[in-house]
Design an enzyme around this catalytic site. Structure first.
Site, PDB file in Angstrom:
ATOM      1  N   HIS A   1       2.450   4.612   0.954  1.00 38.49           N
ATOM      2  CA  HIS A   1       2.658   5.283   2.235  1.00 38.49           C
ATOM      3  C   HIS A   1       3.399   6.595   2.014  1.00 38.49           C
ATOM      4  CE1 HIS A   1       1.311   1.597   4.172  1.00 38.49           C
ATOM      5  NE2 HIS A   1       1.317   2.237   5.334  1.00 38.49           N
TER       6      HIS A   1
ATOM      7  N   GLU B   1      -7.380  -2.232   7.607  1.00 40.75           N
ATOM      8  CA  GLU B   1      -8.456  -2.868   6.862  1.00 40.75           C
ATOM      9  C   GLU B   1      -8.450  -4.392   6.971  1.00 40.75           C
ATOM     10  OE1 GLU B   1      -6.533  -0.449   5.888  1.00 40.75           O
ATOM     11  OE2 GLU B   1      -7.686   1.137   4.914  1.00 40.75           O
TER      12      GLU B   1
ATOM     13  N   GLU C   1       0.833  -1.201   0.000  1.00 32.33           N
ATOM     14  CA  GLU C   1       0.000   0.000   0.000  1.00 32.33           C
ATOM     15  C   GLU C   1       0.869   1.253   0.000  1.00 32.33           C
ATOM     16  OE1 GLU C   1      -3.787   1.262   2.700  1.00 32.33           O
ATOM     17  OE2 GLU C   1      -1.910   0.951   3.768  1.00 32.33           O
TER      18      GLU C   1
ATOM     19  N   GLU D   1       4.026   5.670  11.932  1.00 32.99           N
ATOM     20  CA  GLU D   1       4.579   4.749  10.942  1.00 32.99           C
ATOM     21  C   GLU D   1       5.943   5.217  10.441  1.00 32.99           C
ATOM     22  OE1 GLU D   1       1.034   2.300   8.873  1.00 32.99           O
ATOM     23  OE2 GLU D   1       1.326   4.316   8.066  1.00 32.99           O
TER      24      GLU D   1
ATOM     25  N   ASP E   1       3.598  -1.521   6.041  1.00 35.75           N
ATOM     26  CA  ASP E   1       2.788  -2.311   6.968  1.00 35.75           C
ATOM     27  C   ASP E   1       3.396  -3.683   7.204  1.00 35.75           C
ATOM     28  OD1 ASP E   1       0.970  -0.250   7.211  1.00 35.75           O
ATOM     29  OD2 ASP E   1      -0.456  -1.091   5.785  1.00 35.75           O
TER      30      ASP E   1
ATOM     31  N   HIS F   1      -2.202  -3.357   9.260  1.00 42.51           N
ATOM     32  CA  HIS F   1      -3.036  -2.755   8.203  1.00 42.51           C
ATOM     33  C   HIS F   1      -4.473  -2.726   8.717  1.00 42.51           C
ATOM     34  CE1 HIS F   1      -4.331  -1.705   4.160  1.00 42.51           C
ATOM     35  NE2 HIS F   1      -5.074  -2.795   4.067  1.00 42.51           N
TER      36      HIS F   1
ATOM     37  N   HIS G   1      -1.949   7.394   9.013  1.00 46.29           N
ATOM     38  CA  HIS G   1      -1.385   6.682   7.863  1.00 46.29           C
ATOM     39  C   HIS G   1      -0.201   7.446   7.288  1.00 46.29           C
ATOM     40  CE1 HIS G   1      -1.239   4.141   4.333  1.00 46.29           C
ATOM     41  NE2 HIS G   1      -1.188   5.225   3.598  1.00 46.29           N
TER      42      HIS G   1
END
Length: 257
Positions: free
Chosen positions: A30, A116, A28, A173, A39, A114, A168
């Protein structure tokens, strides 16, 4: 040695009385400063730290995750985000549970990085209980959920915490990657704050103006390797203590949640 991929089958079989940890990441975007594997790196490394504390085993990481949501991951507007469908993610997690339970594991932890991934993994856990009965324990933990307020106060002592959805590719992160994989961080491209208001609904198709142009949902300025170590250590310690509580395993370092 905690990584199953580096073990022989005999070494693997000797671990089935302990906790099997499945790191769940994603591919994904970032932002312009962090890799697509952010992630997965976080999930893998915190899983390793947990396994070392409880003498567990870390299975190969799930490097693809369930569909990126626009207001927690940026959605599909950016190249490089490669999503799995809901059914595929449920089936993948279900197959893994069938295999691990078939090998004799009775204590299994999904450690997700993650957001989701939560719904499809939880569905797979329920399906596994139906198929295999209740002579096993399966736990799902996101790395951020058990962090104490004192940890968050320390990390955000000089900046404002925007909330987990908007974190995010932001301070937490970015700090974690600065600590865990500094060679993959483009520190010269840290995204600064960009005007962005989350609407109280979701829609398709998304428009480029729906998400900050750099892909991060909040400011990453203020991230440091030192903060990353604080977060990683605290997350691993808290999740190890969850394992002690849920699975009855011993933790090598004596700490309290």
């Amino acid at each position: 040695m905690v990584f199953a991929a580096n073990m022989t089958w005999e070494q693997y079989a000797a671990k089935t009385d302990g906790v099997a940890i499945i790191p769940a990441g994603s591919c994904e975007q970032h932002g312009p400063h962090l890799p697509l594997s952010t992630d997965s790196i976080i999930a893998t490394e915190i899983s390793r730290m947990v396994a070392e504390q409880i003498d567990g085993i870390v299975l190969p990481t799930l490097n693809y995750g369930y569909r990126s949501s626009p207001y927690s991951g940026g959605g599909p507007l950016f190249p490089g985000t490669v999503d799995l469908s809901l059914n595929t993610m449920v089936e993948l997690a279900s197959n893994l549970l069938d295999e691990l339970l078939g090998d004799g594991f009775r204590k299994i932890l999904f450690l997700s990085a993650h957001f989701e991934n939560q719904a499809p993994i939880l569905e797979a856990m329920h399906l596994a209980q139906r198929r295999h009965g209740t002579d096993n324990q399966i736990v799902l933990a996101n790395w951020w959920d058990p962090l104490k307020d004192s940890v968050m106060d320390e990390v955000f002592s000089d900046i404002m915490f925007p909330g987990w959805d908007l974190e995010h590719a932001a301070v937490t992160e970015t700090s974690l990657l600065m600590h865990l994989a500094p060679e993959l961080v483009h520190a010269d491209k840290l995204p600064a704050k960009e005007a962005f208001a989350v609407p109280p609904y979701l829609r398709v198709p998304l428009q480029p103006s729906d998400i900050p142009s750099h892909g991060a949902l909040a400011d990453a300025v203020g991230a440091t390797s030192e903060k990353g170590k604080i977060i990683a250590d605290a997350a691993a310690t808290s999740i190890a203590e969850i394992c002690a509580y849920e699975f009855g395993v011993q933790v090598k370092t004596s700490v309290q949640l």
